[in-house]
Design an enzyme around this catalytic site. Structure first.
Site, PDB file in Angstrom:
ATOM      1  CG  HIS A 172      -2.017  -0.934   1.207  1.00  0.00           C
ATOM      2  ND1 HIS A 172      -3.061  -0.882   2.097  1.00  0.00           N
ATOM      3  CD2 HIS A 172      -2.278  -1.988   0.398  1.00  0.00           C
ATOM      4  CE1 HIS A 172      -3.914  -1.847   1.844  1.00  0.00           C
ATOM      5  NE2 HIS A 172      -3.455  -2.536   0.816  1.00  0.00           N
ATOM      6  CD  GLU A 180      -2.127   4.206   3.069  1.00  0.00           C
ATOM      7  OE1 GLU A 180      -3.316   4.416   3.382  1.00  0.00           O
ATOM      8  OE2 GLU A 180      -1.791   3.360   2.210  1.00  0.00           O
ATOM      9  CB  CYS A 237      -6.497  -0.486   5.304  1.00  0.00           C
ATOM     10  SG  CYS A 237      -4.767  -1.036   5.240  1.00  0.00           S
TER      11      CYS A 237
END
Length: 150
Positions: free
Chosen positions: A54, A56, A84
């Site tokens: 992801h 991030e 998430c």
């Protein structure tokens, strides 16, 4: 919402557009310390063949490498989509001070939608949250991407 937040979300949105162009879910992020972008990236789950890639997570890994520290106190993460649970947990462990995200993620969001990982008083670290910066542009990118997939 400040002009500074808008400027850094604009960088994350550029990353999100790049992700979409690479057939990745269009999410981008950047991490800032003292007004300087330390790391920026976008989703690369298909490219790397792992759900761990992801935006991030990639940004956190790069910032930790650049700053030579697993603790990112004083940092702000800008992201085009609500983090998430995996990413929010990593943000807590890295001690990021602030998270600014564009759009909520009703299916996986761990900052407001499905949980409050970054602000839970039971955790040993909490981050300040700001949401909605660049929300319309982020939503449009995501909706266009998934519309094209259907």
């Amino acid at each position: 919402m400040s002009e500074t937040d808008e400027a850094f979300i604009a960088i994350a949105l550029l990353e999100a557009r790049e992700a979409g162009a690479e057939d990745e879910v269009p999410v981008g992020a950047c991490l800032v310390v003292d007004g300087r972008v330390i790391a920026k990236d976008h989703n690369r789950t298909r490219e790397r063949g792992t759900p761990l890639a992801h935006a991030e997570m990639l940004v956190l890994q790069e910032a930790i490498r650049v700053l030579e520290s697993p603790r990112l106190t004083g940092a702000t993460l800008y992201c085009t989509l609500e983090p998430c649970f995996m990413c929010a947990g990593a943000l807590v462990h890295a001690r990021v001070d602030r998270v600014v995200y564009s759009a909520r993620d009703p299916k996986f969001g761990a900052c407001a939608s499905l949980g409050n990982v970054l602000t839970d008083p039971r955790a040993n670290h909490r981050a300040l949250l700001s949401e909605g910066v660049g929300a319309e542009a982020s939503r449009e990118l995501l909706q266009s991407f998934f519309r094209a997939k259907r």
